[in-house]
Design a protein around this motif. Structure first.
Motif, PDB file in Angstrom:
ATOM      1  N   GLY A  97       8.594   1.980  18.103  1.00 14.53           N
ATOM      2  CA  GLY A  97       9.595   3.017  17.973  1.00 14.53           C
ATOM      3  C   GLY A  97      10.578   2.959  19.127  1.00 14.53           C
ATOM      4  O   GLY A  97      10.624   1.979  19.890  1.00 14.53           O
ATOM      5  N   LEU A  98      11.351   4.026  19.291  1.00 13.24           N
ATOM      6  CA  LEU A  98      12.380   4.073  20.321  1.00 13.24           C
ATOM      7  C   LEU A  98      12.459   5.477  20.916  1.00 13.24           C
ATOM      8  O   LEU A  98      12.361   6.467  20.191  1.00 13.24           O
ATOM      9  N   HIS A  99      12.611   5.538  22.237  1.00 12.21           N
ATOM     10  CA  HIS A  99      12.972   6.777  22.910  1.00 12.21           C
ATOM     11  C   HIS A  99      14.474   6.745  23.121  1.00 12.21           C
ATOM     12  O   HIS A  99      15.011   5.785  23.685  1.00 12.21           O
ATOM     13  N   LEU A 100      15.182   7.792  22.692  1.00 16.22           N
ATOM     14  CA  LEU A 100      16.642   7.792  22.707  1.00 16.22           C
ATOM     15  C   LEU A 100      17.223   8.708  23.780  1.00 16.22           C
ATOM     16  O   LEU A 100      16.695   9.792  24.025  1.00 16.22           O
ATOM     17  N   ASP A 101      18.314   8.257  24.378  1.00 19.38           N
ATOM     18  CA  ASP A 101      19.206   9.141  25.117  1.00 19.38           C
ATOM     19  C   ASP A 101      20.151   9.728  24.068  1.00 19.38           C
ATOM     20  O   ASP A 101      21.055   9.053  23.585  1.00 19.38           O
ATOM     21  N   ARG A 102      19.937  10.992  23.698  1.00 19.20           N
ATOM     22  CA  ARG A 102      20.652  11.553  22.556  1.00 19.20           C
ATOM     23  C   ARG A 102      22.154  11.648  22.785  1.00 19.20           C
ATOM     24  O   ARG A 102      22.926  11.469  21.836  1.00 19.20           O
ATOM     25  N   ASN A 103      22.584  11.953  23.983  1.00 16.24           N
ATOM     26  CA  ASN A 103      24.027  12.019  24.225  1.00 16.24           C
ATOM     27  C   ASN A 103      24.678  10.676  23.920  1.00 16.24           C
ATOM     28  O   ASN A 103      25.693  10.601  23.215  1.00 16.24           O
ATOM     29  N   ARG A 104      24.101   9.612  24.457  1.00 17.39           N
ATOM     30  CA  ARG A 104      24.679   8.289  24.258  1.00 17.39           C
ATOM     31  C   ARG A 104      24.525   7.816  22.821  1.00 17.39           C
ATOM     32  O   ARG A 104      25.436   7.202  22.257  1.00 17.39           O
ATOM     33  N   PHE A 105      23.367   8.091  22.222  1.00 16.06           N
ATOM     34  CA  PHE A 105      23.149   7.667  20.839  1.00 16.06           C
ATOM     35  C   PHE A 105      24.130   8.356  19.903  1.00 16.06           C
ATOM     36  O   PHE A 105      24.777   7.709  19.071  1.00 16.06           O
ATOM     37  N   ASP A 106      24.235   9.670  20.008  1.00 14.79           N
ATOM     38  CA  ASP A 106      25.124  10.412  19.114  1.00 14.79           C
ATOM     39  C   ASP A 106      26.575   9.969  19.284  1.00 14.79           C
ATOM     40  O   ASP A 106      27.306   9.778  18.301  1.00 14.79           O
ATOM     41  N   ALA A 107      27.015   9.801  20.542  1.00 15.65           N
ATOM     42  CA  ALA A 107      28.397   9.391  20.793  1.00 15.65           C
ATOM     43  C   ALA A 107      28.652   7.986  20.262  1.00 15.65           C
ATOM     44  O   ALA A 107      29.699   7.719  19.654  1.00 15.65           O
ATOM     45  N   ALA A 108      27.700   7.077  20.472  1.00 11.94           N
ATOM     46  CA  ALA A 108      27.882   5.694  20.018  1.00 11.94           C
ATOM     47  C   ALA A 108      27.898   5.610  18.497  1.00 11.94           C
ATOM     48  O   ALA A 108      28.671   4.840  17.909  1.00 11.94           O
ATOM     49  N   LEU A 109      27.052   6.405  17.837  1.00 11.90           N
ATOM     50  CA  LEU A 109      27.013   6.386  16.377  1.00 11.90           C
ATOM     51  C   LEU A 109      28.323   6.894  15.799  1.00 11.90           C
ATOM     52  O   LEU A 109      28.906   6.279  14.893  1.00 11.90           O
ATOM     53  N   ALA A 110      28.819   8.005  16.326  1.00 13.63           N
ATOM     54  CA  ALA A 110      30.093   8.536  15.832  1.00 13.63           C
ATOM     55  C   ALA A 110      31.247   7.580  16.111  1.00 13.63           C
ATOM     56  O   ALA A 110      32.169   7.445  15.297  1.00 13.63           O
ATOM     57  N   ALA A 111      31.196   6.896  17.248  1.00 17.83           N
ATOM     58  CA  ALA A 111      32.275   5.977  17.611  1.00 17.83           C
ATOM     59  C   ALA A 111      32.377   4.796  16.647  1.00 17.83           C
ATOM     60  O   ALA A 111      33.446   4.172  16.541  1.00 17.83           O
ATOM     61  N   CYS A 112      31.291   4.492  15.925  1.00 11.45           N
ATOM     62  CA  CYS A 112      31.342   3.407  14.942  1.00 11.45           C
ATOM     63  C   CYS A 112      32.371   3.680  13.853  1.00 11.45           C
ATOM     64  O   CYS A 112      32.824   2.754  13.168  1.00 11.45           O
ATOM     65  N   LEU A 113      32.736   4.949  13.670  1.00  5.95           N
ATOM     66  CA  LEU A 113      33.714   5.292  12.643  1.00  5.95           C
ATOM     67  C   LEU A 113      35.061   4.613  12.908  1.00  5.95           C
ATOM     68  O   LEU A 113      35.813   4.341  11.965  1.00  5.95           O
ATOM     69  N   SER A 114      35.352   4.319  14.165  1.00  4.78           N
ATOM     70  CA  SER A 114      36.634   3.688  14.514  1.00  4.78           C
ATOM     71  C   SER A 114      36.795   2.321  13.851  1.00  4.78           C
ATOM     72  O   SER A 114      37.917   1.855  13.641  1.00  4.78           O
ATOM     73  N   ARG A 115      35.687   1.665  13.520  1.00  5.84           N
ATOM     74  CA  ARG A 115      35.769   0.350  12.876  1.00  5.84           C
ATOM     75  C   ARG A 115      36.302   0.435  11.450  1.00  5.84           C
ATOM     76  O   ARG A 115      36.808  -0.536  10.907  1.00  5.84           O
ATOM     77  N   PHE A 116      36.164   1.623  10.841  1.00  7.43           N
ATOM     78  CA  PHE A 116      36.512   1.751   9.427  1.00  7.43           C
ATOM     79  C   PHE A 116      37.726   2.649   9.185  1.00  7.43           C
ATOM     80  O   PHE A 116      38.147   2.817   8.050  1.00  7.43           O
TER      81      PHE A 116
END
Length: 361
Positions: A97-116
């Motif tokens: 599994g994975l332990h997440l830094d939620r601030n970084r994970f959430d920001a990075a996931l939302a930032a993927c929208l810029s590709r589309f």
């Protein structure tokens, strides 16, 4: 006035998944709004390898790289007795599994929208919304000032509060009063033991896990009214309570708190209805589970994807998925409720303590 086919309100995992699904697989114009800017305190989370296929579907596999996550090799729990029982992920057949830094994970996931298409609009708060002539007019407080947005469909991904759906007269059926009192800590060495640890106490249960950057999260899970009576007013009180545990205290010996503990809602609820004319709730806004179920981010991603598919159907003049949505959520809630009852029934050392009496009853 800004215009879009779909406005997603809330830039956490559910909202980002909904926006990415629409941007990647349809031609609908989508806008993702996030009020906080991803700087606010967010609870770290442990997830299974099951989120990897979901991230791959969203075109967002890269978000797990770098300082966003560290491996989680298993779980350990003192539940129903003092002995610590370990379960390594290697025996599950699904990988670590994975332990997440939620601030970084959430920001990075939302930032993927810029590709589309359009980048997520951070620091943007929804003040009000109104249904006019088959469209939503959304009043916004944005970094550039007050403005309006027009959209055919709104996705409520605002988390447990379900702020948008409740403005539209949806109601939350809440089944408990669980809250988490959470503190981030610096570990005395770079790498702590990389398993999730849970330990029961008379007032509830403790959770701890490592985070990227040599940090850890610790949380006391109890009921909101019980927390008020515990007198934990500052970080010193929190550490005193934590030191009274056996396994959590040993795991975090020498750890230095990074700030005051903060209380977060963790109650289970189901939203009725989860969608209506021109709006859909996704993630915790639609249905939220006890963190003990470990369904948080995985469910949020899957729910966001489903909300996007419903929006796409509506925009194409269909409604089959929307009509089945409430039943789908009810099934998830039913399965979780049965699992949670079984888990809580396994701890019988403090049957007269209010937290456990409520769950054993």
């Amino acid at each position: 006035m800004i215009a879009a086919d779909v406005c997603v309100i809330g830039g956490g995992p559910a909202g980002a998944a909904a926006a990415l699904t629409l941007a990647r697989y349809t031609r609908h114009a989508v806008l993702l709004l996030e009020a906080s800017g991803y700087a606010a305190f967010r609870v770290g989370e442990t997830v299974s390898a099951g989120i990897v296929p979901l991230l791959s579907y969203l075109g967002a596999e890269s978000v797990l790289a770098g300082a966003v996550s560290v491996p989680a090799y298993g779980t350990a729990g003192a539940w129903g007795g003092e002995q610590l029982i370990r379960r390594d992920f290697i025996w599950t057949g699904r990988g670590q599994g994975l332990h997440l830094d939620r601030n970084r994970f959430d920001a990075a996931l939302a930032a993927c929208l810029s590709r589309f298409g359009d980048a997520p609009r951070v620091g943007t708060l929804v003040r009000d919304l109104t249904w006019r002539d088959g469209r939503w007019v959304v009043d916004l407080d944005a970094p550039e000032g007050r403005t309006q947005l027009e959209a055919r469909i709104v996705v409520d991904a605002t988390g447990r509060p379900a702020r948008i759906a409740r403005r539209l007269n949806a109601e939350r059926a809440v089944t408990d009063r669980l809250v988490g009192l959470v503190c981030h800590l610096d570990l005395p060495k770079e790498q702590g033991e990389q398993t999730t640890l849970v330990e029961t106490v008379p007032e509830g249960w403790w959770y701890t896990a490592t985070l990227p950057g040599g940090k850890a999260v610790a949380a006391l899970m109890t009921d909101a009214d019980l927390l008020r009576g515990l007198g934990i007013g500052a970080v010193g009180d929190f550490l005193t309570r934590m030191s009274a545990t056996r396994h959590v205290a040993a795991r975090l010996e020498g750890a230095r708190p990074l700030g005051e503990p903060r209380a977060f809602p963790a109650e289970s609820h189901v939203l009725h209805p989860p969608c209506g004319p021109g709006w859909i709730a996704a993630g915790d806004a639609a249905c939220a589970f006890d963190p003990l179920a470990s369904l948080g981010i995985g469910y949020a991603l899957a729910s966001g994807i489903q909300a996007a598919r419903i929006a796409d159907e509506w925009l194409r003049g269909e409604d089959g998925l929307a009509r089945a949505y409430a039943a789908d959520i009810a099934r998830h809630a039913g399965v979780y409720s049965a699992q949670a009852r079984e888990m809580y029934q396994a701890e019988r050392r403090w049957p007269d303590a209010p937290f456990w009496r409520r769950r054993l009853g």
